[in-house]
Design an enzyme around this catalytic site. Structure first.
Site, short mmCIF file in Angstrom:
data_model
loop_
_atom_site.label_atom_id
_atom_site.label_comp_id
_atom_site.label_asym_id
_atom_site.label_seq_id
_atom_site.Cartn_x
_atom_site.Cartn_y
_atom_site.Cartn_z
N GLU A 39 0.86 -1.30 0.05
CA GLU A 39 0.12 -0.04 -0.12
C GLU A 39 0.87 1.15 0.02
O GLU A 39 2.01 1.20 0.86
CB GLU A 39 -0.82 0.04 1.40
CG GLU A 39 -1.74 1.06 1.29
CD GLU A 39 -2.80 1.31 2.33
OE1 GLU A 39 -2.58 0.41 3.25
OE2 GLU A 39 -3.52 2.36 2.64
N ARG A 264 5.07 -12.90 9.84
CA ARG A 264 5.55 -11.22 9.65
C ARG A 264 7.03 -11.26 10.28
O ARG A 264 7.39 -11.97 11.33
CB ARG A 264 4.72 -10.11 10.48
CG ARG A 264 3.57 -9.72 10.00
CD ARG A 264 3.10 -8.70 10.86
NE ARG A 264 3.37 -7.39 10.32
CZ ARG A 264 2.68 -6.59 9.61
NH1 ARG A 264 1.89 -7.04 8.85
NH2 ARG A 264 3.22 -5.60 8.97
N LYS A 274 4.35 1.06 9.77
CA LYS A 274 4.46 2.33 8.78
C LYS A 274 3.72 3.68 9.58
O LYS A 274 4.33 4.75 9.55
CB LYS A 274 3.70 2.03 7.70
CG LYS A 274 4.34 1.24 6.48
CD LYS A 274 3.93 1.36 5.14
CE LYS A 274 2.88 0.29 5.03
NZ LYS A 274 2.30 -0.03 3.61
P1 ATP Z 1 1.82 -1.94 8.01
O1 ATP Z 1 0.90 -2.71 9.07
O2 ATP Z 1 3.14 -1.42 8.63
O3 ATP Z 1 1.08 -0.50 7.43
P2 ATP Z 1 1.11 -3.26 5.76
O4 ATP Z 1 1.34 -4.75 5.92
O5 ATP Z 1 -0.02 -2.62 5.69
O6 ATP Z 1 2.35 -2.83 6.79
P3 ATP Z 1 1.72 -3.33 3.15
O7 ATP Z 1 2.19 -2.25 2.46
O8 ATP Z 1 0.10 -3.50 2.86
O9 ATP Z 1 2.01 -3.10 4.51
O10 ATP Z 1 2.61 -4.66 2.90
C1 ATP Z 1 2.85 -5.07 1.42
C2 ATP Z 1 3.35 -6.66 1.83
O11 ATP Z 1 4.43 -6.75 2.84
C3 ATP Z 1 1.87 -7.43 2.27
O12 ATP Z 1 1.60 -8.53 1.74
C4 ATP Z 1 2.44 -7.54 3.59
O13 ATP Z 1 1.80 -8.77 4.10
C5 ATP Z 1 3.97 -7.77 3.72
N1 ATP Z 1 4.60 -7.20 4.91
C6 ATP Z 1 4.20 -5.94 5.44
N2 ATP Z 1 5.05 -5.95 6.57
C7 ATP Z 1 5.65 -6.99 6.83
C8 ATP Z 1 6.62 -7.79 7.70
N3 ATP Z 1 6.98 -7.06 8.90
N4 ATP Z 1 6.98 -9.07 7.27
C9 ATP Z 1 6.76 -9.66 6.40
N5 ATP Z 1 6.06 -9.36 5.43
C10 ATP Z 1 5.54 -7.88 5.67
MG MG Z 2 -1.65 -3.66 4.35
#
Ligand code: ATP
Ligand code: MG
Length: 563
Positions: A39, A264, A274
């Site tokens: 995102e 994760r 984020k």
């Molecule tokens: P945040 O919760 O910090 O906003 P997010 O998961 O919403 O992070 P996205 O941009 O949606 O962030 O993530 C893109 C991809 O990266 C998704 O498939 C998510 O599952 C993966 N991802 C995000 N954070 C992690 C992590 N700490 N470890 C492994 N994969 C991750």
């Molecule tokens: Mg997300």
């Protein structure tokens, strides 16, 4: 690593096993097609690297493809700046989507059509409950939810209201489109989840075309479906959403990818949310998203970490079905391992102390031969100028040496790396009684660092010739947080109370050897005896700034040995 280890995705793991099985049974016609779906509401961090390496790595391993797709359904938090940085960062990590760069927002028309299809099938309705009411009606894990009073509107009514939602007739939050599933479902995500909300906000790509936006759950699986993804790999928190993912694909009757969840990445002393990283930037706790203390990939890159080191780290941590926290030291271990192999070794003095060699001829300069990397002879040697006045590290001299201190002190002889033995004869102090200059004599017979009479010294120290030294700034780093789990907030405070006040130390009076003149930003070095350093992009027009990438001491290697 085991026999079946892959350089990108590491030793065998359950996701790979699923893919292998699917290839065997022909579930997706022998195809492997993954995607990385960020995102664009912030910069990518080291947790995303795990997901990137996994998605692109599995595709590469099985001769498949991996898309880069922006999951951009929330116009309020998303920006072009983030899109640009994500594109740049995935490339930097070493991956290529071969032109398959997509945006969920490109599918808004299709999603709208599919919403209509569900309404016509009696499987979606417009609901006038407020967000707060929807939450209250939802029930809990132990109690079923209550059906919305708007649940049984006719198809015509629903079509009419949804069309008017789209036309902008209603204010934000006044209505939603919901899926009609089951308010008593055990899985809360199936209790008539919201599909669309009203939001009069400009989108970074679709502008003002829409004032209703689809929810993540109504977007993600369908985007996967449109792109004919085979394995939709995501993190564990989406496990409870999988039934909904499946429900939409089945009830829309569209191509159905397989969602697979993995753990994760969490690291000690590190935050990977984020929202919280944004707060650090906005409130000025760091210098920006790419501050070298940040766990963002742009920060890590500026710090001097290599893409290879990050990929090795990701391959080695593997994937599992339970969340845990890894030691930050483990990441640093992979960085050291890589830099030790490739970084050129040079001499730099961070906290200089003047040394005058009284018996060395005034004005004479010798070129000493120095090894660029003892781990890699192909990196060759270079010349380092030596003269009568040098700088050494302040901590390499003690007027009154404690026990077991073998570096320079009055009457003591040490070796200058690549040069001579020197012996301290006297010191000069300032009015405060601090030693500001050390006087020595050198033994001309010890050129190259060995005494012909076989006498030994217990210490070798680095140095820089004063007349040839280049001025530099060094930024030294400690962990950004002093608490192992920075999410653990002290009473009455938020996570910023866990920030380490000593995370940055700036040294402005460093002296480095002349071969570093004009070193390009992001060039990596090993400063002898001090650690790994990388040229900061703030350098230029005569200014030289270094970021400390990592210290030499490898705590993880020690832990690993004990395991
Ligand atoms: P945040 O919760 O910090 O906003 P997010 O998961 O919403 O992070 P996205 O941009 O949606 O962030 O993530 C893109 C991809 O990266 C998704 O498939 C998510 O599952 C993966 N991802 C995000 N954070 C992690 C992590 N700490 N470890 C492994 N994969 C991750
Ligand atoms: Mg997300």
């Amino acid at each position: 690593m085991s026999e079946s280890a892959n350089p990108l995705t590491g030793p065998s793991n359950f996701i790979r096993d699923i893919i292998k099985e699917d290839l065997k049974t022909g579930k997706f016609g022998g195809r492997v097609h993954t995607r990385f779906p960020p995102e664009p509401n912030g910069y990518l961090h080291i947790g995303h690297a795990k997901s990137i390496c996994l998605n692109f790595g599995l595709a590469a391993e099985f001769g498949g493809q991996c898309n880069l797709r922006f999951d951009d359904t929330n116009p309020e938090k998303e920006e072009q700046e983030y899109v640009d940085s994500i594109i740049d960062t995935v490339h930097w990590l070493g991956f290529d989507w071969e032109g398959r760069l997509y945006y969920a927002s490109d599918y808004f028309d299709q999603l709208y059509e599919w919403a209509i299809r569900l309404i016509k099938a009696g499987k979606a309705y417009v609901c006038d409950l407020s967000a707060e009411e929807v939450r209250r009606y939802r029930g809990t894990l132990t109690e079923p939810g209550i059906e919305s009073p708007y649940r049984n509107r006719s198809v015509e009514q629903n079509l009419n209201l949804f069309e008017r939602m789209r036309a902008g007739e209603f204010p934000d939050g006044s209505r939603t489109l919901r899926t009609k599933i089951d308010m008593a479902a055990r899985n809360l995500n199936l209790r008539d989840p919201v599909m669309y909300r009203i939001l009069h906000a400009s989108h970074h790509r679709t502008g003002d075309k829409w004032c209703i936006y689809p929810m993540y759950d109504f977007t993600h699986g369908q985007s996967d479906s449109i792109e004919r993804i085979t394995h939709s790999i995501c993190t564990l928190e989406f496990e409870d959403h999988r039934p909904l993912y499946d429900w939409y694909c089945e009830n829309l009757g569209i191509y159905h990818p397989q969602q697979i969840e993995f753990d994760r990445l969490n690291l000690s002393y590190t935050l990977l949310s984020k929202r919280k990283l944004l707060k650090l930037v906005q409130d000025g706790h760091v210098r920006g998203w790419d501050d070298p203390r940040m766990p963002t990939l742009s920060g890590i890159r500026r710090r001097g970490y290599t893409p290879e080191a990050i990929r090795n780290f990701c391959a080695n941590i593997g994937v599992s079905k339970t969340n845990g926290t890894l030691e930050l030291a483990m990441l640093e271990h992979f960085v050291r391992e890589d830099l030790n192999r490739r970084g050129q070794r040079v001499m730099a003095v961070l906290r200089p102390l003047r040394v005058v060699i009284d018996n060395y001829p005034n004005g004479e300069v010798e070129e000493m031969e120095a090894v660029n990397n003892p781990e890699d002879s192909s990196m060759g040697t270079r010349k380092v100028p030596f003269s009568r006045v040098l700088y050494i590290e302040q901590e390499d001299f003690r007027e009154e040496p404690p026990k077991q201190y073998y570096r320079l002190s009055p009457g003591r002889e040490v070796r200058l790396r690549y040069a001579y033995f020197i012996k301290c004869t006297s010191v000069v102090k300032n009015e405060k009684g601090e030693v500001v200059e050390v006087h020595c004599t050198y033994d001309s017979a010890t050129r190259g660092g060995n005494a012909p009479d076989g006498r030994k010294v217990k210490s070798t120290i680095h140095w820089v010739s004063a007349a040839h030294a280049i001025e530099a700034e060094a930024r030294l780093y400690e962990n950004l947080f002093s608490k192992e789990n920075p999410n653990d907030e002290p009473q009455g405070n938020d996570f910023t109370a866990n920030l380490n006040p000593n995370s940055l130390e700036v040294l402005t009076n460093c002296k480095v050897e002349p071969s570093l003149a004009g070193a390009a930003p992001l060039t990596r070095f090993q400063f002898e005896r001090l650690g790994y350093f990388c040229v900061d992009p703030d350098s230029g027009s005569g200014k030289l700034v270094f970021n400390q990438t990592a210290r030499l001491r490898d705590t993880w290697a020690k832990i690993e040995k004990r395991l």
